[in-house]
Design a protein around this motif. Structure first.
Motif, PDB file in Angstrom:
ATOM      1  N   PHE A 146     -10.153  10.860  21.800  1.00 59.95           N
ATOM      2  CA  PHE A 146     -10.443   9.429  21.883  1.00 59.95           C
ATOM      3  C   PHE A 146      -9.209   8.646  22.311  1.00 59.95           C
ATOM      4  N   ILE A 147      -8.040   9.130  21.914  1.00 52.47           N
ATOM      5  CA  ILE A 147      -6.797   8.448  22.287  1.00 52.47           C
ATOM      6  C   ILE A 147      -6.405   8.767  23.727  1.00 52.47           C
ATOM      7  N   THR A 148      -6.691  10.004  24.174  1.00 49.18           N
ATOM      8  CA  THR A 148      -6.217  10.461  25.482  1.00 49.18           C
ATOM      9  C   THR A 148      -7.090   9.969  26.628  1.00 49.18           C
ATOM     10  N   ILE A 149      -8.396   9.902  26.407  1.00 47.42           N
ATOM     11  CA  ILE A 149      -9.315   9.580  27.506  1.00 47.42           C
ATOM     12  C   ILE A 149      -9.013   8.243  28.166  1.00 47.42           C
ATOM     13  N   PRO A 150      -8.694   7.169  27.436  1.00 49.73           N
ATOM     14  CA  PRO A 150      -8.439   5.885  28.117  1.00 49.73           C
ATOM     15  C   PRO A 150      -7.264   5.914  29.083  1.00 49.73           C
ATOM     16  N   VAL A 154      -6.825  16.052  31.538  1.00 50.09           N
ATOM     17  CA  VAL A 154      -8.240  16.431  31.444  1.00 50.09           C
ATOM     18  C   VAL A 154      -8.373  17.828  30.846  1.00 50.09           C
ATOM     19  N   GLN A 155      -7.519  18.757  31.309  1.00 51.54           N
ATOM     20  CA  GLN A 155      -7.574  20.121  30.771  1.00 51.54           C
ATOM     21  C   GLN A 155      -7.223  20.140  29.288  1.00 51.54           C
ATOM     22  N   LEU A 156      -6.260  19.322  28.868  1.00 49.09           N
ATOM     23  CA  LEU A 156      -5.896  19.275  27.448  1.00 49.09           C
ATOM     24  C   LEU A 156      -7.059  18.764  26.604  1.00 49.09           C
ATOM     25  N   ILE A 157      -7.796  17.797  27.100  1.00 48.26           N
ATOM     26  CA  ILE A 157      -8.967  17.301  26.358  1.00 48.26           C
ATOM     27  C   ILE A 157     -10.009  18.405  26.240  1.00 48.26           C
ATOM     28  N   HIS A 158     -10.248  19.119  27.336  1.00 44.09           N
ATOM     29  CA  HIS A 158     -11.186  20.245  27.271  1.00 44.09           C
ATOM     30  C   HIS A 158     -10.707  21.307  26.280  1.00 44.09           C
ATOM     31  N   THR A 159      -9.397  21.569  26.277  1.00 48.81           N
ATOM     32  CA  THR A 159      -8.845  22.567  25.353  1.00 48.81           C
ATOM     33  C   THR A 159      -9.064  22.158  23.909  1.00 48.81           C
ATOM     34  N   VAL A 160      -8.855  20.885  23.601  1.00 47.56           N
ATOM     35  CA  VAL A 160      -9.037  20.414  22.223  1.00 47.56           C
ATOM     36  C   VAL A 160     -10.515  20.444  21.842  1.00 47.56           C
ATOM     37  N   ASN A 161     -11.394  20.048  22.740  1.00 46.47           N
ATOM     38  CA  ASN A 161     -12.832  20.140  22.452  1.00 46.47           C
ATOM     39  C   ASN A 161     -13.246  21.592  22.205  1.00 46.47           C
ATOM     40  N   GLN A 162     -12.716  22.490  23.007  1.00 43.98           N
ATOM     41  CA  GLN A 162     -13.012  23.911  22.804  1.00 43.98           C
ATOM     42  C   GLN A 162     -12.467  24.379  21.455  1.00 43.98           C
ATOM     43  N   LEU A 163     -11.318  23.851  21.068  1.00 44.59           N
ATOM     44  CA  LEU A 163     -10.732  24.198  19.768  1.00 44.59           C
ATOM     45  C   LEU A 163     -11.639  23.749  18.623  1.00 44.59           C
ATOM     46  N   ALA A 164     -12.216  22.553  18.756  1.00 38.91           N
ATOM     47  CA  ALA A 164     -13.142  22.072  17.720  1.00 38.91           C
ATOM     48  C   ALA A 164     -14.384  22.948  17.642  1.00 38.91           C
ATOM     49  N   SER A 203     -17.502  11.214  31.775  1.00 41.34           N
ATOM     50  CA  SER A 203     -17.952  12.570  31.437  1.00 41.34           C
ATOM     51  C   SER A 203     -17.255  13.092  30.189  1.00 41.34           C
ATOM     52  N   LEU A 204     -15.954  12.768  30.012  1.00 36.79           N
ATOM     53  CA  LEU A 204     -15.237  13.250  28.833  1.00 36.79           C
ATOM     54  C   LEU A 204     -15.661  12.509  27.575  1.00 36.79           C
ATOM     55  N   TYR A 205     -15.981  11.205  27.687  1.00 39.08           N
ATOM     56  CA  TYR A 205     -16.531  10.499  26.527  1.00 39.08           C
ATOM     57  C   TYR A 205     -17.836  11.151  26.075  1.00 39.08           C
ATOM     58  N   LEU A 206     -18.698  11.456  27.034  1.00 35.82           N
ATOM     59  CA  LEU A 206     -19.978  12.066  26.692  1.00 35.82           C
ATOM     60  C   LEU A 206     -19.771  13.463  26.105  1.00 35.82           C
ATOM     61  N   LEU A 207     -18.934  14.263  26.740  1.00 35.33           N
ATOM     62  CA  LEU A 207     -18.698  15.623  26.254  1.00 35.33           C
ATOM     63  C   LEU A 207     -18.058  15.609  24.870  1.00 35.33           C
ATOM     64  N   ASP A 245     -26.569  10.564  37.826  1.00 35.33           N
ATOM     65  CA  ASP A 245     -26.446  11.864  37.158  1.00 35.33           C
ATOM     66  C   ASP A 245     -25.873  11.702  35.753  1.00 35.33           C
ATOM     67  N   PHE A 246     -24.860  10.858  35.631  1.00 35.12           N
ATOM     68  CA  PHE A 246     -24.268  10.651  34.314  1.00 35.12           C
ATOM     69  C   PHE A 246     -25.263  10.014  33.355  1.00 35.12           C
ATOM     70  N   ILE A 247     -25.972   8.987  33.813  1.00 38.34           N
ATOM     71  CA  ILE A 247     -26.911   8.283  32.932  1.00 38.34           C
ATOM     72  C   ILE A 247     -28.021   9.225  32.472  1.00 38.34           C
ATOM     73  N   ASN A 248     -28.499  10.092  33.356  1.00 38.83           N
ATOM     74  CA  ASN A 248     -29.532  11.045  32.950  1.00 38.83           C
ATOM     75  C   ASN A 248     -29.016  11.991  31.869  1.00 38.83           C
ATOM     76  N   SER A 249     -27.768  12.467  32.006  1.00 40.12           N
ATOM     77  CA  SER A 249     -27.185  13.317  30.961  1.00 40.12           C
ATOM     78  C   SER A 249     -26.999  12.534  29.666  1.00 40.12           C
ATOM     79  N   PHE A 250     -26.605  11.271  29.807  1.00 41.22           N
ATOM     80  CA  PHE A 250     -26.421  10.432  28.624  1.00 41.22           C
ATOM     81  C   PHE A 250     -27.741  10.224  27.891  1.00 41.22           C
ATOM     82  N   LEU A 251     -28.810   9.975  28.657  1.00 42.51           N
ATOM     83  CA  LEU A 251     -30.123   9.781  28.040  1.00 42.51           C
ATOM     84  C   LEU A 251     -30.572  11.034  27.294  1.00 42.51           C
TER      85      LEU A 251
END
Length: 964
Positions: A710-714, A673-683, A724-728, A775-781
């Motif tokens: 996309f490869i790591t989340i599944p 999870v932290q690695l995904i956040h790190t890569v998103n922050q890198l982008a 939450s990571l798909y949405l983020l 909560d997730f659906i409201n953020s998604f909307l």
């Protein structure tokens, strides 16, 4: 009837037009000038309080200060009666007399920096053991003297008690032989309990007999290796006896009111003084020197009840009495006990303590006498082992003397050591007792004295170990450091025993890391590996090797660890920890220190390689039996390391590191999870550097970042982590203009919604997942507003897909969650129908641009709104039939709020629907009155706006209804 009231059809656009900028300006706070004058928040407020006397005669005047009647009284000042607590403390301090200050200073002479005897007790018992058989004399109680006739004379009482004391020497004891060490300790504890029982049953003479008997045991050195532990066990009984006597006399002085802690002799009554003198007379009648000395020392504190200077006069006398003890070991421990008692009752009387120690130095020549040598031959004890028996006593005496002593005393001690031929035992205790700063300043002199010591009696590597402990806490002169290290290591490296070697080497490693370069540190580590590798000697020295890696001392000197990591010998050194549990603990300790003290981000390849190796060791220890807490602990440490890695503007290298880390730490989900956040922050950092204008290269890079996520989340097992990571990640891709990637992330999130379980485990307890899902659906909307429609999938395909999933999801029984999602979707659809959206993504064309207010697009929105409201109204009717009136009212009020905020209420049907929903929500009186009143006030306020005048008619039809 309810059906007719709530039915409505949407044939045209029904959401009202919004000017978000104008609304924001109207809702902003009005700026107003404030004249503070002399006010400042940090300026003290002067409060005056008017005091009047009760029952003052009419016409009388008062000198009390007055204040304005309009000023409210200060509750704090009234409680303090106008006095400031800090001023009260200052006044109390000023009122203290010099004698009081002196007494407090004396009482505080022993501070928390003085290591108490209780900490040394366990170490002595564990260190000085024996397998020899021990003997003990147990007291056999006598019935004589337990009861006397009331008419007996005082002289008869005294004679009887003296006879009772003599009874101990006339055969009232039984000798137990062939006791093991544990049996001996148990018997001593039995005597301790017998002492307490005799005291509680008012058999004071019997209690004294037990103490005398135990004191006599300290003259027995038949099993000499066990003597230090015997001293600890028996002095526990003496301490108990001293407390009992002191507490008894204290209690006699505390009638009728308690005796203060800082009492004087004048505060003690005559009865207590007489009792105290009686105890000292009894002890003075003991015939043998050793028990008389120990028992009087045990109640030394009781002298406070007799005379102000009694303790000061008694200590020199007891010190002189010890000169009559022939055995040097017994005499040394008697002096240690006297110093121990003296530090407790009169720590300021250092002259007596110094005299005690100088007497001890005078007995050092007895250690090599013929009598001692004969005793050692008889018990088959070597001289080095015999000398270590003195260590606890001498160390304690020197600790008492050196405590807060001036530096000149150390110089005097060194001179006395030289006169005694640099006695190794004494020199070792001196280096341990005095302040490290004093020892470090004379490190070269100590090395010269160590060289001149005779190694036969006390090994030199132990002396260098004691010197190293001082140098670990204080720095020697810079010009002498290399010489000190060379001289010390010449001796240490020649030690043949691996255990003795590592015990000494571990002390000097930190000194080397603090003051020298990588070359010296690398040499030390190589020497340790050389000594500890043969015959796998490292397996018996894991605790010492852990200290070399720095686990504790590095808290003060982080460069110690950093130096170690940078050495080429570091990883081979780490490989010596072959026991998995120890290896993992060492790695955890290293990572904890690294994360805590590494302030700057790093890209150093040597550090990264070493830390990756350590983290991989921790990760590979995880198996099916590993506890969740342990997994969480390891994951946090690895995450802390990942956060410390930064390659600056080399974003591709940073992404490569994350790819390597993903393969290395695949079993710890929080790390992924932290690695995904790190890569998103890198982008997002790439977007910031390019200011949103991606080049072909950076566009390809951010797409690679999206592919990584996309490869790591599944691979994550937690469904809500995936959602939450798909949405983020979709939001990050959209911000970087990667529309197809963002679309894929959001579709993946919608597709796994049916996998959400109805309950999840939160902190070990099962909880409903509905709140998390809502909560997730409201953020998604909220995100869907800026997502442009795919040209091949039709209008609002993501919104429809989400609502279809919500429709098909298996919700809990008696749940309104699905309808709440429908209500939450209505504001989104209303926002989508606006000509200008509330928010947008730079350089991304949302539906407002793609459709440009096209009537077909608005018609699709209206149809979807009609469907949703129809579903909501059907659910409201169902609740009415099920008599779930509270839930019905809450949902009706929520829908009313949505219509009020987003629909065009100039339409009569919508206006009527809103009124019907209001009435339905208040029908049974479950709606909160405060919320209803504030809602009505808001509507009335809105009617003042030019484009909201039509609300005036509707607000007149909204009424408040009570439950009755």
């Amino acid at each position: 009837a309810l059906t007719n009231k709530l039915s409505i059809s949407f044939a045209t656009r029904r959401s009202r037009g919004r000017n978000y900028d104008a609304e924001l300006q109207r809702c902003g706070l009005e700026a107003a000038l404030v004249d503070f004058g002399d006010y400042h928040p940090l300026k003290p407020i002067m409060v005056t309080d008017t005091k009047t006397r009760r029952g003052t005669r009419k016409g009388s005047t008062s000198s009390s200060s007055s204040s304005s009647s309009s000023a409210p009284p200060d509750p704090l000042s009234s409680m303090l009666d106008g006095t400031d607590p800090l001023s009260m403390f200052a006044a109390a301090s000023a009122s203290e007399t010099p004698a009081m200050r002196k007494r407090e200073k004396e009482e505080e002479a022993v501070g928390p920096d003085f290591e108490p005897w209780s900490l040394k007790r366990g170490e002595i018992l564990a260190r000085f053991t024996t397998t020899e058989k021990l003997s003990i004399n147990l007291f056999m109680g006598s019935d004589r003297g337990k009861a006397t006739s009331q008419g007996s004379a005082v002289s008869e009482k005294v004679r009887t008690r003296l006879e009772e004391l003599d009874d101990l020497e006339e055969g009232s004891q039984r000798e137990l032989l062939n006791l093991s060490q544990q049996d001996y300790a148990n018997r001593i504890e039995e005597l301790n309990q017998s002492l307490k029982e005799a005291w509680s049953s008012d058999q004071k003479v019997k209690a004294l007999k037990i103490v005398i008997q135990c004191s006599k045991l300290l003259s027995d050195t038949s099993v000499i290796q066990f003597y230090p532990s015997k001293f600890v066990l028996i002095t526990d009984i003496l301490d108990t006896f001293g407390r009992l006597v002191y507490d008894r006399i204290w209690t006699m002085c505390s009638d009728p009111r308690p005796l203060p802690d800082n009492f004087t002799v004048e505060d003690v009554n005559d009865t207590a003084k007489e009792t105290c003198l009686n105890w000292f007379y009894k002890i003075a009648s003991i015939r043998e020197l050793l028990p008389r000395l120990y028992v009087e020392a045990a109640i030394l504190k009781c002298n406070r009840f007799l005379n102000k200077s009694a303790i000061q006069e008694t200590l020199p006398r007891l010190t002189a009495m010890i000169r009559g003890i022939g055995d040097p070991l017994v005499a040394a421990y008697a002096r240690a006990y006297l110093c121990r008692v003296g530090m407790e009752v009169a720590p300021h009387l250092k002259d007596s303590l110094n005299r005690n120690f100088f007497d001890l130095l005078g007995t050092f020549r007895q250690i090599s006498s013929e009598n001692v040598r004969a005793q050692l031959v008889l018990q088959m004890v070597e001289m080095p082992e015999y000398l270590t028996l003195y260590s606890p006593a001498i160390s304690w005496i020197l600790q008492c003397i050196a405590y807060r002593a001036p530096e000149s005393l150390l110089t005097e001690m060194m001179e006395r050591c030289k006169k005694l031929g640099n006695n190794a035992l004494l020199l070792n205790s001196v280096m341990r007792a005095f302040r490290p700063e004093f020892v470090a300043a004379r490190a070269t002199d100590f090395i010269g004295m160590i060289k001149d010591c005779d190694e036969a009696g006390f090994p030199k590597h132990l002396l260098f170990g004691s010197l190293g402990r001082s140098l670990a806490s204080a720095d020697p002169p810079e010009s002498e450091r290399l010489t000190i290290l060379n001289e010390a290591w010449k001796v240490i490296t020649k030690v043949r025993s691996p255990q003795d070697y590592i015990n000494c080497a571990e002390i000097w490693v930190e000194f080397t890391c603090r003051h020298f370069t990588k070359r010296e540190v690398n040499t030390i580590l190589a020497d340790i590996i050389k000594h500890m590798t043969p015959d796998r000697a490292f397996e018996d020295a894991y605790p010492q090797l852990q200290t070399v890696i720095p686990v504790q001392s590095v808290e003060l000197h982080f460069q110690f660890l950093l130096f170690s990591v940078l050495q080429e010998r570091f990883l081979p050194f780490l490989d010596m920890f072959q026991k998995d549990s120890v290896r993992v603990e060492v790695c955890k300790s290293i990572m904890e220190v690294f994360i805590k003290h590494q302030v700057e981000l790093t890209r150093d390849p040597v550090i990264l390689n070493a830390m990756l190796h350590i983290c991989k060791t921790m990760h590979d220890s995880v198996n099916a039996l590993t506890l969740e807490d342990e997994k969480r602990s390891l994951a946090l440490l690895i995450i802390g390391f990942i956060r410390m890695v930064s390659f600056g503007r080399d974003f591709e290298q940073q992404l490569s590191f994350c790819v390597e880390a993903r393969a290395t730490f695949c079993n710890l989900e929080p790390v992924l999870v932290q690695l995904i956040h790190t890569v998103n922050q890198l982008a997002m950092e790439t977007r910031r550097v390019m200011r949103g204008n991606h080049s072909r290269k950076t566009a390809a890079f951010v797409r690679a970042c999206a592919a990584y996520s996309f490869i790591t989340i599944p691979s994550l097992s937690s469904i809500f982590s995936r959602l939450s990571l798909y949405l983020l990640s979709g939001q990050v891709a959209l911000a970087n203009q990667c529309l197809s990637q963002a679309d894929a992330f959001l579709k993946a999130a919608v597709s796994i919604l049916p996998e959400v379980p109805r309950s999840i485990s939160v902190e070990g307890k099962l909880r409903s997942s509905e709140s998390f899902l809502l909560d997730f659906i409201n953020s998604f909307l909220a995100t869907l507003l800026v997502i442009p429609d795919h040209p091949e999938h039709g209008v609002l395909y993501l919104v429809r897909g989400l609502l279809n999933m919500v429709q098909d999801y298996t919700w809990e029984d008696n749940s309104d969650a699905k309808v709440r999602v429908y209500i939450s979707a209505l504001p989104l659809l209303a926002a989508m129908s606006q000509e200008t959206y509330l928010y947008s993504i730079p350089k991304v064309d949302s539906n407002e641009t793609l459709y440009g207010g096209d009537p077909k697009f608005l018609s699709e929105i209206n149809k979807l709104c009609e469907t949703l409201i129809g579903q909501i109204l059907d659910h409201l009717k169902t609740l009415g039939r099920d008599e779930s009136t509270r839930r019905q009212g809450a949902l009706a009020f929520s829908l009313f709020g949505v219509l009020l905020a987003h629909s065009d209420l100039r339409n009569n049907k919508l206006s009527q629907l809103a009124v019907n929903l209001w009435n339905l929500s208040h029908k049974h009186g479950y709606c909160e009155t405060r919320t209803s009143v504030r809602t009505l006030e808001f509507i009335k306020h809105q009617t003042q706006q030019p484009d909201m005048a039509h609300l005036s008619d509707m607000v007149q039809r909204l009424t408040l209804q009570s439950r009755t």
